[in-house]
Design a protein around this motif. Structure first.
Motif, mmCIF file in Angstrom:
data_model
loop_
_atom_site.group_PDB
_atom_site.id
_atom_site.type_symbol
_atom_site.label_atom_id
_atom_site.label_comp_id
_atom_site.label_asym_id
_atom_site.label_seq_id
_atom_site.Cartn_x
_atom_site.Cartn_y
_atom_site.Cartn_z
ATOM 1 N N ARG A 233 0.835 -1.197 0.000
ATOM 2 C CA ARG A 233 0.000 0.000 0.000
ATOM 3 C C ARG A 233 0.874 1.253 0.000
ATOM 4 N N LYS A 234 0.378 2.279 -0.694
ATOM 5 C CA LYS A 234 1.057 3.564 -0.705
ATOM 6 C C LYS A 234 0.021 4.670 -0.735
ATOM 7 N N ALA A 235 0.097 5.563 0.265
ATOM 8 C CA ALA A 235 -0.819 6.698 0.337
ATOM 9 C C ALA A 235 -0.020 7.984 0.340
ATOM 10 N N PHE A 236 -0.538 8.981 -0.345
ATOM 11 C CA PHE A 236 0.002 10.339 -0.292
ATOM 12 C C PHE A 236 -1.050 11.179 0.440
ATOM 13 N N GLY A 237 -0.762 11.474 1.691
ATOM 14 C CA GLY A 237 -1.771 12.122 2.512
ATOM 15 C C GLY A 237 -2.924 11.159 2.740
ATOM 16 N N LYS A 238 -4.131 11.611 2.433
ATOM 17 C CA LYS A 238 -5.303 10.757 2.606
ATOM 18 C C LYS A 238 -5.654 9.969 1.347
ATOM 19 N N THR A 239 -4.874 10.202 0.279
ATOM 20 C CA THR A 239 -5.164 9.536 -0.996
ATOM 21 C C THR A 239 -4.338 8.264 -1.126
ATOM 22 N N GLU A 240 -4.996 7.123 -1.169
ATOM 23 C CA GLU A 240 -4.308 5.836 -1.301
ATOM 24 C C GLU A 240 -4.182 5.499 -2.780
ATOM 25 N N ILE A 241 -2.946 5.397 -3.258
ATOM 26 C CA ILE A 241 -2.683 5.132 -4.679
ATOM 27 C C ILE A 241 -2.573 3.631 -4.936
ATOM 28 N N ILE A 242 -1.828 2.937 -4.089
ATOM 29 C CA ILE A 242 -1.717 1.475 -4.176
ATOM 30 C C ILE A 242 -2.478 0.894 -2.997
ATOM 31 N N ARG A 243 -3.449 0.035 -3.316
ATOM 32 C CA ARG A 243 -4.397 -0.399 -2.289
ATOM 33 C C ARG A 243 -4.366 -1.915 -2.106
ATOM 34 N N GLY A 244 -3.299 -2.388 -1.491
ATOM 35 C CA GLY A 244 -3.211 -3.814 -1.166
ATOM 36 C C GLY A 244 -2.831 -4.693 -2.331
ATOM 37 N N ALA A 245 -1.846 -4.252 -3.131
ATOM 38 C CA ALA A 245 -1.414 -5.037 -4.290
ATOM 39 C C ALA A 245 -0.561 -6.223 -3.858
ATOM 40 N N SER A 246 -0.856 -7.385 -4.419
ATOM 41 C CA SER A 246 -0.080 -8.599 -4.164
ATOM 42 C C SER A 246 0.245 -9.275 -5.492
ATOM 43 N N LEU A 247 1.517 -9.615 -5.677
ATOM 44 C CA LEU A 247 1.980 -10.278 -6.899
ATOM 45 C C LEU A 247 3.115 -11.223 -6.540
ATOM 46 N N ALA A 248 3.289 -12.256 -7.341
ATOM 47 C CA ALA A 248 4.442 -13.150 -7.201
ATOM 48 C C ALA A 248 5.009 -13.394 -8.594
ATOM 49 N N VAL A 249 6.268 -13.012 -8.798
ATOM 50 C CA VAL A 249 6.930 -13.155 -10.096
ATOM 51 C C VAL A 249 7.974 -14.253 -9.976
ATOM 52 N N ASN A 250 7.890 -15.229 -10.872
ATOM 53 C CA ASN A 250 8.761 -16.392 -10.792
ATOM 54 C C ASN A 250 10.077 -16.202 -11.541
ATOM 55 N N GLU A 251 11.052 -16.954 -11.153
ATOM 56 C CA GLU A 251 12.376 -16.879 -11.771
ATOM 57 C C GLU A 251 12.288 -17.203 -13.268
ATOM 58 N N GLY A 252 12.906 -16.357 -14.083
ATOM 59 C CA GLY A 252 12.921 -16.566 -15.517
ATOM 60 C C GLY A 252 11.651 -16.166 -16.231
#
Length: 270
Positions: A18-37
């Motif tokens: 998550r990333k918020a600037f003040g009260k504005t949340e830009i990234i809201r609970g992002a989850s990812l898994a990137v595999n090798e190669g």
């Protein structure tokens, strides 16, 4: 579609980021898994938070909460240079070159910096055989050997982007982040860039943000769709193309989806 196959060993993992600037949340609970190669693409409409997400992964922004793991180790509190030393390098939407230095000199800087050697007045860089060999290898890999003595500022736009991709991988990083690598290019230039990216990331892990769906379908093993800071779908190019929620939120009308299908077919046959 890409023929670069993952062995399912996760090298980059985002958990409830998550990333918020003040009260504005830009990234809201992002989850990812990137595999090798794996070649992994993030797509989404303007304002979805794609560049912010990249900045969180590469250390240019600090996360408000959540975790970023590189090879199983948290990196979300590390500065960019330390993340780079741990094997993750990124390019930017805007070309970031030494315009008054030659192609060779730009690549040499990247190799020296990544190895921690830097410049020293008491040591001749020309004696650093290993550095020279790595630069030569990168010139061949990026097909820029004929332009080795050309000033970076005198390259075409596509040439500058190619050099920047070369700089990103010159340090030997195994996880590469490319931020809209074909932005501003013609179709022919984009096709050449796809071939270059495919070549330089062979054996590496690629995470890219890209707006050109033909490029995405031509390169990606998997695609994540980011909308308003949330990952709404993740899967193979075919799965993303056929996902009704994705079509509604990003890909648009059935005609647009059909165009995507055609692009997938062309990329697969190529």
């Amino acid at each position: 579609m890409s023929t670069n196959h993952s062995n399912n060993h996760c090298v980059l993992e985002l958990t409830d980021l998550r990333k918020a600037f003040g009260k504005t949340e830009i990234i809201r609970g992002a989850s990812l898994a990137v595999n090798e190669g794996e070649r992994f693409a993030i797509i989404g409409p303007n304002g979805a938070g794609k560049s912010t997400l990249f900045n969180l992964v590469s250390g240019r922004l600090a996360a408000s909460s959540g975790q970023v793991l590189l090879h199983g180790r948290p990196i979300q509190q590390l500065p960019p240079f330390e993340i780079h030393r741990r094997g993750l390098a990124r390019s930017f939407q805007v070309s970031n070159l030494f315009h008054r230095m030659t192609v060779y000199e730009n690549l040499r800087c990247a190799v020296l910096w990544s190895s921690g050697q830097g410049y020293a007045f008491w040591r001749s860089i020309h004696r650093l055989r290993e550095v020279h060999e790595r630069v030569e290898a990168m010139l061949e890999l990026t097909r820029m050997a004929p332009q080795r003595h050309t000033l970076a500022g005198e390259l075409t736009y596509a040439g500058q982007r190619a050099l920047e991709i070369g700089l990103t991988v010159a340090g030997g990083a195994q996880v590469i982040l490319l931020d809209e690598p074909t932005a501003g290019m013609s179709r022919w230039e984009s096709e050449a860039a796809v071939e270059l990216i495919r070549e330089v990331t062979r054996g590496r892990t690629l995470l890219m943000v890209e707006h050109d769906m033909a490029v995405v379908y031509g390169l990606a093993d998997r695609i994540a769709v980011l909308v308003y800071g949330e990952v709404i779908a993740c899967g193979s190019p075919a799965e993303i193309r056929d996902n009704p929620r994705v079509q509604e939120a990003y890909l648009g009308t059935p005609a647009t989806a059909a165009a995507g299908a055609a692009a997938t077919t062309i990329a697969t046959e190529a």
